[in-house]
Structure formats: C-alpha cells, structure tokens
Write a protein that holds these residues in place. Sequence first.
Motif, PDB file in Angstrom:
ATOM      1  N   VAL A  63      31.529  47.048  23.481  1.00 21.59           N
ATOM      2  CA  VAL A  63      31.393  46.834  24.922  1.00 21.59           C
ATOM      3  C   VAL A  63      32.771  46.971  25.562  1.00 21.59           C
ATOM      4  O   VAL A  63      33.694  46.222  25.228  1.00 21.59           O
ATOM      5  CB  VAL A  63      30.801  45.447  25.228  1.00 21.59           C
ATOM      6  CG1 VAL A  63      30.785  45.194  26.737  1.00 21.59           C
ATOM      7  CG2 VAL A  63      29.384  45.338  24.663  1.00 21.59           C
ATOM      8  N   PRO A  64      32.944  47.921  26.477  1.00 25.70           N
ATOM      9  CA  PRO A  64      34.279  48.158  27.042  1.00 25.70           C
ATOM     10  C   PRO A  64      34.662  47.113  28.083  1.00 25.70           C
ATOM     11  O   PRO A  64      33.808  46.510  28.736  1.00 25.70           O
ATOM     12  CB  PRO A  64      34.153  49.543  27.679  1.00 25.70           C
ATOM     13  CG  PRO A  64      32.694  49.665  28.025  1.00 25.70           C
ATOM     14  CD  PRO A  64      31.953  48.907  26.955  1.00 25.70           C
ATOM     15  N   VAL A  65      35.957  46.921  28.241  1.00 24.31           N
ATOM     16  CA  VAL A  65      36.512  45.970  29.202  1.00 24.31           C
ATOM     17  C   VAL A  65      37.424  46.724  30.160  1.00 24.31           C
ATOM     18  O   VAL A  65      38.306  47.479  29.728  1.00 24.31           O
ATOM     19  CB  VAL A  65      37.303  44.853  28.504  1.00 24.31           C
ATOM     20  CG1 VAL A  65      37.952  43.916  29.525  1.00 24.31           C
ATOM     21  CG2 VAL A  65      36.391  44.064  27.571  1.00 24.31           C
ATOM     22  N   GLY A  66      37.202  46.542  31.446  1.00 28.81           N
ATOM     23  CA  GLY A  66      38.037  47.159  32.467  1.00 28.81           C
ATOM     24  C   GLY A  66      38.928  46.135  33.130  1.00 28.81           C
ATOM     25  O   GLY A  66      38.514  44.994  33.381  1.00 28.81           O
ATOM     26  N   ILE A  67      40.154  46.519  33.418  1.00 28.95           N
ATOM     27  CA  ILE A  67      41.098  45.602  34.059  1.00 28.95           C
ATOM     28  C   ILE A  67      41.604  46.204  35.363  1.00 28.95           C
ATOM     29  O   ILE A  67      41.677  47.419  35.533  1.00 28.95           O
ATOM     30  CB  ILE A  67      42.289  45.273  33.137  1.00 28.95           C
ATOM     31  CG1 ILE A  67      43.030  46.543  32.713  1.00 28.95           C
ATOM     32  CG2 ILE A  67      41.822  44.496  31.915  1.00 28.95           C
ATOM     33  CD1 ILE A  67      44.322  46.276  31.958  1.00 28.95           C
ATOM     34  N   ASN A  68      41.941  45.319  36.278  1.00 27.36           N
ATOM     35  CA  ASN A  68      42.512  45.706  37.563  1.00 27.36           C
ATOM     36  C   ASN A  68      43.935  46.207  37.334  1.00 27.36           C
ATOM     37  O   ASN A  68      44.813  45.445  36.936  1.00 27.36           O
ATOM     38  CB  ASN A  68      42.491  44.489  38.498  1.00 27.36           C
ATOM     39  CG  ASN A  68      43.096  44.769  39.860  1.00 27.36           C
ATOM     40  OD1 ASN A  68      43.662  45.818  40.107  1.00 27.36           O
ATOM     41  ND2 ASN A  68      42.973  43.800  40.755  1.00 27.36           N
ATOM     42  N   CYS A  69      44.137  47.468  37.594  1.00 27.07           N
ATOM     43  CA  CYS A  69      45.461  48.063  37.369  1.00 27.07           C
ATOM     44  C   CYS A  69      46.213  48.366  38.662  1.00 27.07           C
ATOM     45  O   CYS A  69      47.434  48.593  38.620  1.00 27.07           O
ATOM     46  CB  CYS A  69      45.324  49.362  36.574  1.00 27.07           C
ATOM     47  SG  CYS A  69      44.686  49.160  34.905  1.00 27.07           S
ATOM     48  N   HIS A  70      45.498  48.385  39.799  1.00 27.15           N
ATOM     49  CA  HIS A  70      46.128  48.916  41.013  1.00 27.15           C
ATOM     50  C   HIS A  70      45.950  48.043  42.253  1.00 27.15           C
ATOM     51  O   HIS A  70      46.666  48.241  43.229  1.00 27.15           O
ATOM     52  CB  HIS A  70      45.579  50.309  41.323  1.00 27.15           C
ATOM     53  CG  HIS A  70      45.685  51.269  40.191  1.00 27.15           C
ATOM     54  ND1 HIS A  70      46.890  51.752  39.723  1.00 27.15           N
ATOM     55  CD2 HIS A  70      44.734  51.837  39.403  1.00 27.15           C
ATOM     56  CE1 HIS A  70      46.678  52.580  38.705  1.00 27.15           C
ATOM     57  NE2 HIS A  70      45.374  52.641  38.492  1.00 27.15           N
ATOM     58  N   CYS A  71      45.018  47.126  42.255  1.00 25.83           N
ATOM     59  CA  CYS A  71      44.728  46.349  43.461  1.00 25.83           C
ATOM     60  C   CYS A  71      45.462  45.018  43.408  1.00 25.83           C
ATOM     61  O   CYS A  71      45.093  44.136  42.620  1.00 25.83           O
ATOM     62  CB  CYS A  71      43.220  46.124  43.596  1.00 25.83           C
ATOM     63  SG  CYS A  71      42.758  45.204  45.072  1.00 25.83           S
ATOM     64  N   PRO A  72      46.500  44.821  44.226  1.00 31.69           N
ATOM     65  CA  PRO A  72      47.246  43.552  44.184  1.00 31.69           C
ATOM     66  C   PRO A  72      46.349  42.373  44.547  1.00 31.69           C
ATOM     67  O   PRO A  72      45.415  42.505  45.340  1.00 31.69           O
ATOM     68  CB  PRO A  72      48.341  43.752  45.239  1.00 31.69           C
ATOM     69  CG  PRO A  72      48.440  45.241  45.424  1.00 31.69           C
ATOM     70  CD  PRO A  72      47.059  45.773  45.196  1.00 31.69           C
ATOM     71  N   ASN A  73      46.647  41.229  43.962  1.00 29.52           N
ATOM     72  CA  ASN A  73      45.926  40.028  44.354  1.00 29.52           C
ATOM     73  C   ASN A  73      46.222  39.694  45.813  1.00 29.52           C
ATOM     74  O   ASN A  73      47.336  39.905  46.300  1.00 29.52           O
ATOM     75  CB  ASN A  73      46.328  38.852  43.461  1.00 29.52           C
ATOM     76  CG  ASN A  73      45.889  39.040  42.027  1.00 29.52           C
ATOM     77  OD1 ASN A  73      44.861  39.639  41.762  1.00 29.52           O
ATOM     78  ND2 ASN A  73      46.676  38.529  41.093  1.00 29.52           N
ATOM     79  N   SER A  74      45.229  39.184  46.506  1.00 25.71           N
ATOM     80  CA  SER A  74      45.417  38.807  47.898  1.00 25.71           C
ATOM     81  C   SER A  74      46.450  37.682  47.996  1.00 25.71           C
ATOM     82  O   SER A  74      46.718  36.964  47.029  1.00 25.71           O
ATOM     83  CB  SER A  74      44.091  38.347  48.503  1.00 25.71           C
ATOM     84  OG  SER A  74      43.684  37.127  47.908  1.00 25.71           O
TER      85      SER A  74
END
Length: 318
Positions: A63-74
């Motif tokens: 099962v693949p896992v995707g991570i936030n690489c480009h969207c800064p936290n608010s």
Amino acid sequence: MTPVIILDTDMDTDCDDAGALALAMHCHRQGHIRLGAVICDVLSPWPGAYTRAALNTYGLEDVPVGINCHCPNSAAYAAYIDQLRAKAFPFYNELIARQHGLTPGYIPGLSDAIALYRRVLAASEDHNVIVCAVGLLSLLPALLASAPCEYSPLPGRELVKRKVCELVTMANAPFPEGAEVFNWRMDAAHAAAALADWPTPITVSWYGGDILTSPPDQPPGNPIHDAYRIWHRGKQNLHRPSWDLVATLWAARQHPELFTRKGNACLRLNPSNAHYQWHSPANAHDHACLYPNATSDTITAVIQKLLDQATMTAQVLH
C-alpha cells in the motif's frame, strides 16, 4: 466492484488518525475495500514515516504512502504545532517511526502526494474511488489543479470527476451553520477552495465525540496501540473520541445502517474565519451531513469490535 479508498490524513497530533488507519487496513485485509493509498497532508516527514511503519507491521508493504512535498503548512497549523512543542507534547508519529528505524532520509516507499493521487485515480475504475479525508484539506486544491501527466491525460478536476464517487471529510460541521474547530480551520483557505470546487458528492462526518474507543492492550511495539499510549501520556484509560473512525467506517461502506446521510444541500466555508453554512438552493450541490441512527453505545460497540479485530491482526503476522 470493490471500492477503492484513499485515506487522506494529517497523522500528526491526534491518535484517532491511527485508529482510522487501523480500520482502513482491517477493511482492506477483509476484502471490503482496496486501500489504494494513504496520503499524509501536512508538511512533515513524520506522518508518512509512522504510516509506513504501521502498514509494514500489518503486512501491507504494497500500500503506497504519499507525503506533502510542496504545500507549506498554514500559519494557523504551524502556530499550533509550535505551541504543542513548547509544551513538550509527545508526537507519537516521530517517536514510533524512530522505534521502527525510520528517520528523514531513510523512509523507503514514500511518494509525492499529488503524483500518487493521480496514479491511483488513473488506475481505478470510473466512479469507484472514495477519498476519506480525516485530516486537513490542504492538498485537495492542488490535486484539482494538477496538470495531465504520465498517468492520465486528464487535468486534475476532470480526473477526480471521472474516478471519485464521494469525498468523505471529517469536520465539526453539523447543520445548519457554525465555526469549524480543527480540520478545516487549521487550513481554512485550502478547505474552502476544496469544498467549493470539488466535483463529486461530499459527505461531512462530524459525529464521534461520544464514541470512546481504544485498541486492546498490547506490549510496546504495536504502532496502533502505541499511538494511543503515547498520546495519552502514560495514562491507563486510553479511550479517545472516534471522529476519524466514524468517517472511515462510512467511507468503507461498513454498517451503513448506523447512519443517515442528510443533504442535497450546498456547503459553504468562509476562508477568513472557518465559519460554515449549509444552504438548500434550487440548484443544490450533493453535499450532505452524516447523522447517527443508533445510540452512542451501539455505535461504540461496533467500532470497538472492529478496532479490536484490526489491532490484533498484527499478532497473527508475527
């Protein structure tokens, strides 16, 4: 046709995200759903590291896992995390990931979240994917705005419209209006954009504060139980409200008799203050809100039984 679920989670500050992952893994292993991917939506390496450790523990290395690489936290979320760190809050995701030997730079099997979203959507049957968002909605506008790629010639919004049958979003937003308190509020601008532009039916799951569940006691090393243990800071009573678990139960199409989807309305969120309103115009969107059909005790018993079964599976694998 077995539905595909993409679980979109912050997996960062509350242990009920770990409980939701446990339910999703259990439903996947039972053949009720196919867990297409787990997307970690906050900008941090630890949610993805913990998720990878949990999936591997339960034999779901594929099962693949995707991570936030480009969207800064608010700014709101960054400030919240800073407050927790100032109080020495124990982040279970980092602690457990390190126990499993996963650290930044050595977390195999992670992908860019938007690319993974597009890959899973493109490979799925039309109108057979359920996006279950139990965290922030930070990445969904980027998915809708994504360009054609090697996986699909469709732009993001058209790809979502073709492949997704429902977005289930956990948020404290029952009828008729109010101020959402966390999942949308922590990134209200992206949440408002996602809700306004999402091209499929949306179901808001807000119920769960009275559904107090906990994984069964196990020796240290089980990533689900350890998430609850760490979050509770050593307390013996590990029971926690099950907001995210209710949303996952609905998304997995399990025990639908426990809830009613009330809607045919249009949900609007103010990005400046996270105030939401439900409207019923003539050209209503298919936005709806989930309400319980059974008592809290009945729903608690169902979810607790599933969580027990889900968590104990790891003992069989070792």
